[in-house]
Design a protein around this motif. Structure first.
Motif, PDB file in Angstrom:
ATOM      1  N   THR A 264       0.811  -1.220   0.000  1.00  0.00           N
ATOM      2  CA  THR A 264       0.000   0.000   0.000  1.00  0.00           C
ATOM      3  C   THR A 264       0.845   1.270   0.000  1.00  0.00           C
ATOM      4  O   THR A 264       0.291   2.370  -0.157  1.00  0.00           O
ATOM      5  N   LEU A 265       2.158   1.160   0.157  1.00  0.00           N
ATOM      6  CA  LEU A 265       3.003   2.348   0.293  1.00  0.00           C
ATOM      7  C   LEU A 265       3.181   3.047  -1.056  1.00  0.00           C
ATOM      8  O   LEU A 265       3.587   2.416  -2.039  1.00  0.00           O
ATOM      9  N   PRO A 266       2.945   4.356  -1.127  1.00  0.00           N
ATOM     10  CA  PRO A 266       3.027   5.071  -2.408  1.00  0.00           C
ATOM     11  C   PRO A 266       4.387   4.976  -3.081  1.00  0.00           C
ATOM     12  O   PRO A 266       4.474   4.890  -4.311  1.00  0.00           O
ATOM     13  N   LEU A 267       5.473   5.004  -2.296  1.00  0.00           N
ATOM     14  CA  LEU A 267       6.818   4.958  -2.867  1.00  0.00           C
ATOM     15  C   LEU A 267       7.468   3.589  -2.720  1.00  0.00           C
ATOM     16  O   LEU A 267       8.657   3.431  -3.000  1.00  0.00           O
ATOM     17  N   GLY A 268       6.715   2.612  -2.279  1.00  0.00           N
ATOM     18  CA  GLY A 268       7.213   1.244  -2.257  1.00  0.00           C
ATOM     19  C   GLY A 268       8.187   0.948  -1.125  1.00  0.00           C
ATOM     20  O   GLY A 268       8.224   1.630  -0.100  1.00  0.00           O
ATOM     21  N   VAL A 269       9.007  -0.072  -1.377  1.00  0.00           N
ATOM     22  CA  VAL A 269       9.937  -0.608  -0.383  1.00  0.00           C
ATOM     23  C   VAL A 269      11.364  -0.495  -0.896  1.00  0.00           C
ATOM     24  O   VAL A 269      11.626  -0.785  -2.072  1.00  0.00           O
ATOM     25  N   ALA A 270      12.276  -0.079  -0.015  1.00  0.00           N
ATOM     26  CA  ALA A 270      13.707  -0.067  -0.317  1.00  0.00           C
ATOM     27  C   ALA A 270      14.404  -1.042   0.618  1.00  0.00           C
ATOM     28  O   ALA A 270      14.209  -0.988   1.834  1.00  0.00           O
ATOM     29  N   VAL A 271      15.203  -1.943   0.059  1.00  0.00           N
ATOM     30  CA  VAL A 271      15.948  -2.934   0.838  1.00  0.00           C
ATOM     31  C   VAL A 271      17.421  -2.555   0.857  1.00  0.00           C
ATOM     32  O   VAL A 271      18.003  -2.250  -0.183  1.00  0.00           O
ATOM     33  N   VAL A 272      18.016  -2.559   2.052  1.00  0.00           N
ATOM     34  CA  VAL A 272      19.446  -2.296   2.220  1.00  0.00           C
ATOM     35  C   VAL A 272      20.105  -3.589   2.676  1.00  0.00           C
ATOM     36  O   VAL A 272      19.712  -4.163   3.696  1.00  0.00           O
TER      37      VAL A 272
ATOM     38  N   VAL B 174       7.922  -9.889  -1.297  1.00  0.00           N
ATOM     39  CA  VAL B 174       7.661  -8.461  -1.494  1.00  0.00           C
ATOM     40  C   VAL B 174       8.742  -7.887  -2.407  1.00  0.00           C
ATOM     41  O   VAL B 174       9.800  -7.466  -1.948  1.00  0.00           O
ATOM     42  N   PRO B 175       8.536  -7.866  -3.717  1.00  0.00           N
ATOM     43  CA  PRO B 175       9.548  -7.293  -4.614  1.00  0.00           C
ATOM     44  C   PRO B 175       9.767  -5.810  -4.291  1.00  0.00           C
ATOM     45  O   PRO B 175       8.816  -5.024  -4.296  1.00  0.00           O
ATOM     46  N   PRO B 176      10.993  -5.402  -3.981  1.00  0.00           N
ATOM     47  CA  PRO B 176      11.233  -4.007  -3.617  1.00  0.00           C
ATOM     48  C   PRO B 176      11.256  -3.102  -4.840  1.00  0.00           C
ATOM     49  O   PRO B 176      11.567  -3.547  -5.950  1.00  0.00           O
ATOM     50  N   ARG B 177      10.944  -1.834  -4.634  1.00  0.00           N
ATOM     51  CA  ARG B 177      11.085  -0.872  -5.718  1.00  0.00           C
ATOM     52  C   ARG B 177      12.538  -0.399  -5.814  1.00  0.00           C
ATOM     53  O   ARG B 177      13.009  -0.040  -6.890  1.00  0.00           O
ATOM     54  N   TYR B 178      13.235  -0.403  -4.671  1.00  0.00           N
ATOM     55  CA  TYR B 178      14.629   0.035  -4.616  1.00  0.00           C
ATOM     56  C   TYR B 178      15.443  -0.975  -3.816  1.00  0.00           C
ATOM     57  O   TYR B 178      14.928  -1.614  -2.900  1.00  0.00           O
ATOM     58  N   CYS B 179      16.716  -1.094  -4.162  1.00  0.00           N
ATOM     59  CA  CYS B 179      17.634  -1.821  -3.282  1.00  0.00           C
ATOM     60  C   CYS B 179      18.980  -1.129  -3.299  1.00  0.00           C
ATOM     61  O   CYS B 179      19.374  -0.503  -4.287  1.00  0.00           O
ATOM     62  N   LEU B 180      19.669  -1.216  -2.174  1.00  0.00           N
ATOM     63  CA  LEU B 180      21.015  -0.667  -2.003  1.00  0.00           C
ATOM     64  C   LEU B 180      21.904  -1.812  -1.545  1.00  0.00           C
ATOM     65  O   LEU B 180      21.675  -2.396  -0.476  1.00  0.00           O
ATOM     66  N   LEU B 181      22.905  -2.169  -2.359  1.00  0.00           N
ATOM     67  CA  LEU B 181      23.789  -3.295  -2.072  1.00  0.00           C
ATOM     68  C   LEU B 181      25.176  -2.742  -1.781  1.00  0.00           C
ATOM     69  O   LEU B 181      25.819  -2.157  -2.649  1.00  0.00           O
ATOM     70  N   LEU B 182      25.632  -2.936  -0.544  1.00  0.00           N
ATOM     71  CA  LEU B 182      26.798  -2.216  -0.050  1.00  0.00           C
ATOM     72  C   LEU B 182      28.134  -2.860  -0.385  1.00  0.00           C
ATOM     73  O   LEU B 182      29.051  -2.190  -0.849  1.00  0.00           O
ATOM     74  N   ASN B 183      28.293  -4.141  -0.121  1.00  0.00           N
ATOM     75  CA  ASN B 183      29.593  -4.776  -0.289  1.00  0.00           C
ATOM     76  C   ASN B 183      29.456  -6.283  -0.125  1.00  0.00           C
ATOM     77  O   ASN B 183      28.442  -6.782   0.375  1.00  0.00           O
ATOM     78  N   VAL B 184      30.503  -6.989  -0.531  1.00  0.00           N
ATOM     79  CA  VAL B 184      30.586  -8.441  -0.346  1.00  0.00           C
ATOM     80  C   VAL B 184      31.949  -8.735   0.240  1.00  0.00           C
ATOM     81  O   VAL B 184      32.975  -8.565  -0.425  1.00  0.00           O
TER      82      VAL B 184
END
Length: 434
Positions: A44-52, A124-134
């Motif tokens: 329901t969120l207008p700007l979706g989900v961001a996963v870090v 829950v497919p995110p609209r954004y993701c931020l992948l920092l390092n491996v």
């Protein structure tokens, strides 16, 4: 089931908190009785989900992103409890939704453990993701480092809007090659990066494990980055974006936190840009300058009128950067190493860290379940040790009592940090994480 799952989950949450139980238990309950709860609520969120996600820096980076977005007037839901498993997200949602399961937020910014993020994005497919390092971390859980990269690649593949990648980590940067960015259905890719003068401060995993003097293969051409960290000062930093370099004061300490600030800026710019009302960049920088460390991540408390800093360490890169960011001179030092599940059971990574910066002042106290492993490692680097006690409570009391006239610093693994914060809360003001 939909009609009673939220009230029941809230009841379990209240009872769990009264009994001092784990913050993720209510989420586990609601996942069992209502598997669609998270997806239904977050959709329901207008700007979706961001996963870090990523090996290092998730908690502090998530905190930065949340505060940056809030500075732009957005209502942000996040998993503040620090539980970065799916059940932790569900538990955090139970604390925010009303009795009908409605969430009053514009966007969700969620810190997720690499493995559990895969399960989350499948639901829950995110609209954004931020992948920092491996980096090599908890190999007993994830296996080899390329497996961790595959987990992050899966997160990116499920992202529908914008994928933010670390340009300086080759395993993260290569994720772009696997995405259908040229198609109408593929996500946008943005990068955050470093000035060339800072690259040696942030060696990637291959560089850390290369033999001294071994030839360095030529680096491929780098893509342009949305935000570049140009300079790190004692209490400020320079970032470049939109063709200009800006300076801002920073409360965060540690070069790794400042690099993650570039990551947070990149994601925040992507989200606010999608809103369509523009981005207040002056407001972003002001918010960034006021971000304080997340609990246990360079957190500074006051004991006997002097600072006591907690520095989380959980893999070779994190420990190396912690030692580099927080010079030992003038400080009493304690190291607390546990090997519980949340820390990773394999402590062999301690041998990939160089402790020569502790040689002059030594280490006053070692504690935790693997204190004697740490003592052996320090002996090989000729670092003097004051005392070893596997009992964290007793060791902390001895450490504080024996160095009342000096500022103090404790390097600690995750569960050791939690135990130390509990003990410190008895004698000083410690942020409570509810």
């Amino acid at each position: 089931m939909l009609y009673f799952s939220v009230p029941l989950g809230k009841l379990v949450r209240r009872v769990s908190r009264l009994r001092g139980g784990g913050s993720a238990l209510p989420g586990l309950v609601v996942e069992k009785i209502d598997p669609g709860f998270m997806q239904r609520t977050l959709s329901t969120l207008p700007l979706g989900v961001a996963v870090v996600s990523g090996t290092n820096g998730k908690t502090t980076t998530t905190k930065m992103v949340v505060e940056l977005l809030e500075s732009q007037g957005l209502k942000v839901f996040t998993n503040r409890t620090g539980s970065n498993f799916t059940r932790g997200v569900a538990a955090a949602l139970l604390g925010e939704v009303d009795m009908l399961g409605r969430l009053d937020a514009d966007v969700a910014v969620l810190e997720l453990d690499e493995a559990h993020a895969v399960h989350f994005v499948n639901k829950v497919p995110p609209r954004y993701c931020l992948l920092l390092n491996v980096l090599r971390d908890q190999l007993d859980r994830f296996g080899e480092i390329d497996k961790t990269a595959e987990l992050l690649q899966h997160i990116a593949a499920k992202t529908t809007g914008t994928v933010v990648l670390n340009r300086e980590d080759p395993r993260v940067a290569r994720i772009a090659d696997s995405l259908s960015t040229g198609s109408l259905s593929g996500p946008e890719v943005r990068y955050f990066g470093l000035d060339d003068s800072l690259l040696s401060t942030f060696p990637n995993d291959d560089e850390m494990r290369a033999a001294p003097g071994s030839p360095v293969p030529p680096a491929p051409a780098k893509p342009a980055a949305d935000v570049v960290l140009r300079r790190v000062g004692a209490d400020d930093a320079d970032f470049e974006y939109d063709g200009a370099t800006v300076s801002t004061a920073m409360k965060l300490r540690g070069v790794y936190n400042i690099f993650n600030a570039a990551a947070a800026l990149t994601l925040a710019r992507a989200i606010t840009g999608a809103r369509g009302t523009g981005t207040d960049h002056a407001g972003l920088l002001t918010a960034l300058s006021n971000v304080a460390p997340a609990f246990g991540r360079g957190e500074s408390l006051v004991v006997d009128g002097l600072p006591l800093e907690l520095v989380l360490v959980k893999n070779p890169s994190g420990f190396r950067l912690g030692l580099k960011s927080f010079p030992a001179a003038g400080y009493a030092t304690m190291i607390a190493i546990n090997d519980n599940y949340a820390d990773g059971r394999d402590m062999s990574w301690l041998w990939d860290v160089e402790f020569d910066t502790l040689r002059d002042g030594g280490v006053d106290q070692l504690t935790g379940s693997r204190a004697y492993d740490m003592a052996l490692r320090l002996q090989y680097d000729d670092v003097a040790i004051g005392a070893v006690d596997t009992d964290i409570s007793a060791a902390l009391a001895a450490f504080i009592g024996g160095s009342r006239d000096k500022p103090k610093r404790i390097f600690c693994t995750y569960t050791a940090m939690l135990a130390i914060r509990r003990e410190l809360s008895k004698i000083t003001t410690v942020e409570v994480v509810s």
